[in-house]
Design an enzyme around this catalytic site. Structure first.
Site, PDB file in Angstrom:
ATOM      1  N   CYS A  86       0.844  -1.214   0.000  1.00  0.00           N
ATOM      2  CA  CYS A  86       0.000   0.000   0.000  1.00  0.00           C
ATOM      3  C   CYS A  86       0.870   1.250   0.000  1.00  0.00           C
ATOM      4  O   CYS A  86       0.931   1.997  -0.953  1.00  0.00           O
ATOM      5  CB  CYS A  86      -0.881   0.033   1.239  1.00  0.00           C
ATOM      6  SG  CYS A  86      -1.946  -1.372   1.400  1.00  0.00           S
TER       7      CYS A  86
HETATM    8  N1  SAJ Z   1       6.621   2.077   8.942  1.00  0.00           N
HETATM    9  C1  SAJ Z   1       7.684   2.808   9.453  1.00  0.00           C
HETATM   10  N2  SAJ Z   1       7.452   3.716  10.441  1.00  0.00           N
HETATM   11  C2  SAJ Z   1       6.181   3.911  10.935  1.00  0.00           C
HETATM   12  C3  SAJ Z   1       5.113   3.157  10.402  1.00  0.00           C
HETATM   13  C4  SAJ Z   1       5.354   2.245   9.415  1.00  0.00           C
HETATM   14  O1  SAJ Z   1       8.834   2.659   9.027  1.00  0.00           O
HETATM   15  O2  SAJ Z   1       6.036   4.736  11.851  1.00  0.00           O
HETATM   16  C5  SAJ Z   1       6.869   1.152   7.844  1.00  0.00           C
HETATM   17  C6  SAJ Z   1       6.415  -0.261   8.142  1.00  0.00           C
HETATM   18  O3  SAJ Z   1       7.466  -0.993   8.735  1.00  0.00           O
HETATM   19  C7  SAJ Z   1       6.078  -0.796   6.747  1.00  0.00           C
HETATM   20  C8  SAJ Z   1       5.586   0.446   6.022  1.00  0.00           C
HETATM   21  O4  SAJ Z   1       6.088   1.565   6.745  1.00  0.00           O
HETATM   22  O5  SAJ Z   1       7.233  -1.284   6.119  1.00  0.00           O
HETATM   23  C9  SAJ Z   1       4.064   0.541   5.928  1.00  0.00           C
HETATM   24  O6  SAJ Z   1       3.599   0.346   7.232  1.00  0.00           O
HETATM   25  P1  SAJ Z   1       2.035   0.627   7.643  1.00  0.00           P
HETATM   26  O7  SAJ Z   1       1.990   0.626   9.134  1.00  0.00           O
HETATM   27  O8  SAJ Z   1       1.518   1.802   6.938  1.00  0.00           O
HETATM   28  O9  SAJ Z   1       1.300  -0.704   7.224  1.00  0.00           O
HETATM   29  P2  SAJ Z   1       0.592  -1.149   5.885  1.00  0.00           P
HETATM   30  O10 SAJ Z   1       1.450  -1.006   4.698  1.00  0.00           O
HETATM   31  O11 SAJ Z   1       0.044  -2.491   6.194  1.00  0.00           O
HETATM   32  O12 SAJ Z   1      -0.571  -0.089   5.724  1.00  0.00           O
HETATM   33  C10 SAJ Z   1      -1.879  -0.459   5.967  1.00  0.00           C
HETATM   34  C11 SAJ Z   1      -2.695   0.553   5.209  1.00  0.00           C
HETATM   35  N3  SAJ Z   1      -4.057   0.141   5.130  1.00  0.00           N
HETATM   36  C12 SAJ Z   1      -4.694   0.333   3.965  1.00  0.00           C
HETATM   37  O13 SAJ Z   1      -4.151   0.758   2.955  1.00  0.00           O
HETATM   38  C13 SAJ Z   1      -6.120  -0.007   3.948  1.00  0.00           C
HETATM   39  C14 SAJ Z   1      -2.627   1.903   5.890  1.00  0.00           C
HETATM   40  O14 SAJ Z   1      -3.600   2.787   5.322  1.00  0.00           O
HETATM   41  C15 SAJ Z   1      -2.920   1.780   7.345  1.00  0.00           C
HETATM   42  O15 SAJ Z   1      -2.836   3.066   7.947  1.00  0.00           O
HETATM   43  C16 SAJ Z   1      -1.881   0.870   7.959  1.00  0.00           C
HETATM   44  O16 SAJ Z   1      -2.099  -0.440   7.367  1.00  0.00           O
HETATM   45  C17 SAJ Z   1      -2.041   0.775   9.452  1.00  0.00           C
HETATM   46  O17 SAJ Z   1      -2.428   1.791  10.043  1.00  0.00           O
HETATM   47  O18 SAJ Z   1      -1.685  -0.278   9.996  1.00  0.00           O
END
Ligand code: SAJ
Length: 432
Positions: free
Chosen positions: A274
């Site tokens: 995403c």
């Molecule tokens: N990450 C960081 N630092 C952070 C947060 C995340 O480095 O503070 C990294 C994670 O390790 C990962 C990437 O960013 O590699 C994305 O992480 P994410 O927490 O955004 O997780 P995703 O990719 O599973 O995003 C999903 C998305 N859901 C949808 O698209 C419906 C996102 O919109 C959500 O906000 C997110 O999950 C969530 O909140 O868990």
């Protein structure tokens, strides 16, 4: 009674057959929720293995248990098929297909386009089509609408068309399909009215917006917001490194501000299907309108740079041991894109492995959630995390902070550690 009113009345009676194209991490949980609400669902997927598995009551989606599926299949309320000519049967069709990027970082619309072509062949008066796949603003109106109207039917009177972005967060046990508010935009007012009526029995909160473009942009804003803020956190990690300040201490202290601040953490880079992808859909669209989305692009650059930043830390640790990267043994701890998932799509660990091997290091990995890794034509197998394995490594780089890893074993046995998630700094126990 207009066709819109007929569909709304049928939704009210749960007398609608719901079609879902794409039975993956979005389509299957949606199917189960619709059935719990009283609908019947006919799922469509191009993968015969997916269809055969569902017909046997086996779930291939982590968030849908076998029990959920068995229940959904009771009294035949969930069927699946690869036969797209049956798309004339459902009254409602939700399109939940992938929207990846091409290798040139351009939107790959092929899945949406093939779903549109299949639908045009069978489109009949009285159907509503709802696109759920994340895409650039204008897709529903510019791609799907002309395709569907090439059938000779008119939107808003014969058939209806809406956009409602998926908001599935795989593995999230708090927010799931039913209790995550769902944004909906219609091509016409009646399209919106019908879409809302169809979802209403299965979704607690619906959020109507004025156009499909607004609904498409809502999703891109949500995920671009994360990408930009994660980019800022990563830039702070670089700034603190140059200043000799602990970035984790700075962020923890900033997060005590009870208003006007939201905590994001630095890491090895941006993974998943995403956040690294969606902002590029917006950037691509705006380039076509001669506007450069600088925030989006810059965040992407900073996030993409992080694997290189951490590799330099590995080189520093090896230098302390008077070792070159070439011939050094490096253990990569965690390859999934984020904590406690098994998904490796866009994982920065893959870049880190490439960079290390590109400099001649001998790389092994341990990830309890990813037993085998097929990467760049090479098959890696997760090694067992033992004191000997850790001692064999000249450097251990922690890339994913899974909770099911014994970090004390690393702390006690590693010659050196590069900790991209500050796991050891956060814990004295075995999980972050
Ligand atoms: N990450 C960081 N630092 C952070 C947060 C995340 O480095 O503070 C990294 C994670 O390790 C990962 C990437 O960013 O590699 C994305 O992480 P994410 O927490 O955004 O997780 P995703 O990719 O599973 O995003 C999903 C998305 N859901 C949808 O698209 C419906 C996102 O919109 C959500 O906000 C997110 O999950 C969530 O909140 O868990």
């Amino acid at each position: 009674m207009t066709r819109a009113d007929e569909l709304i009345a049928k939704a009210d009676q749960r007398d609608l057959l719901f079609g879902i194209i794409g039975l993956g991490y979005v389509g299957l949980p949606l199917a189960v929720e619709l059935i719990k609400a009283g609908y019947r669902v006919l799922g469509f997927d191009v993968d015969p293995k997916v269809v055969a598995g569902l017909e046997r009551g086996e779930s291939h989606v982590k968030d849908v248990s076998h029990e959920d599926l068995q229940q959904a299949r009771a009294d035949d309320r969930l069927r699946a098929t690869t036969d797209m000519s049956r798309l004339r049967e459902p009254d409602v069709i939700s399109i939940c297909v992938p929207t990846p990027l091409s290798k040139f970082k351009d939107p790959d619309m092929s899945y949406i386009q093939s779903a549109g072509r299949a639908l045009t062949k069978t489109l009949r008066a009285g159907q509503i089509v709802i696109l759920e796949s994340t895409t650039y603003p204008g897709t529903t109106r510019e791609i799907l609408l002309p395709e569907l109207e090439s059938s000779g039917l008119s939107v808003g009177t014969d058939f209806f068309l809406a956009f409602s972005p998926e908001r599935v967060d795989p593995g999230n046990t708090t927010y799931q399909t039913r209790n995550t508010p769902k944004v909906v935009g219609g091509i016409t007012p009646d399209c919106l009215r019908v879409a809302m009526a169809c979802y209403q029995p299965a979704i607690d909160t619906l959020v109507p917006v004025s156009t499909t473009e607004a609904a498409e942009l809502v999703k891109l804003l949500e995920n671009t917001f994360r990408s930009v803020n994660i980019g800022l956190a990563n830039e702070m990690a670089i700034v603190c490194d140059k200043l000799g300040v602990d970035v984790w201490e700075v962020i923890d202290a900033a997060a005590t501000k009870p208003f006007g601040f939201m905590r994001f953490l630095p890491g090895p880079g941006l993974g998943g299907h995403c956040i690294p992808i969606d902002p590029h859909y917006l950037a691509w669209k705006m380039r076509g309108l001669n506007y450069k989305t600088r925030f989006v692009d810059l965040a992407g650059e900073v996030n993409t740079e992080m694997p290189l930043f951490w590799i330099r830390k590995v080189t520093d640790q090896l230098n302390i041991q008077s070792k070159s990267v070439r011939g050094a043994n490096v253990l990569v701890l965690g390859v999934a894109y984020k904590r406690d998932v098994e998904d490796i799509r866009e994982s920065p660990a893959l870049d880190i492995i490439n960079l290390l091997e590109g400099q001649g290091a001998e790389v092994r990995y341990h990830d309890p959630n990813v037993p085998e890794l097929n990467h760049d034509g090479k098959v890696y197998r997760s090694v067992t995390l033992t004191p000997d394995e850790v001692r064999h490594a000249d450097c251990v780089i922690i890339v994913t902070d899974h909770t099911n890893v014994d970090y004390d074993l690393v702390r006690q046995n590693a010659k050196s550690v590069v900790d991209t998630r500050n796991v050891l700094g956060r814990t004295s126990s075995t999980s972050p």
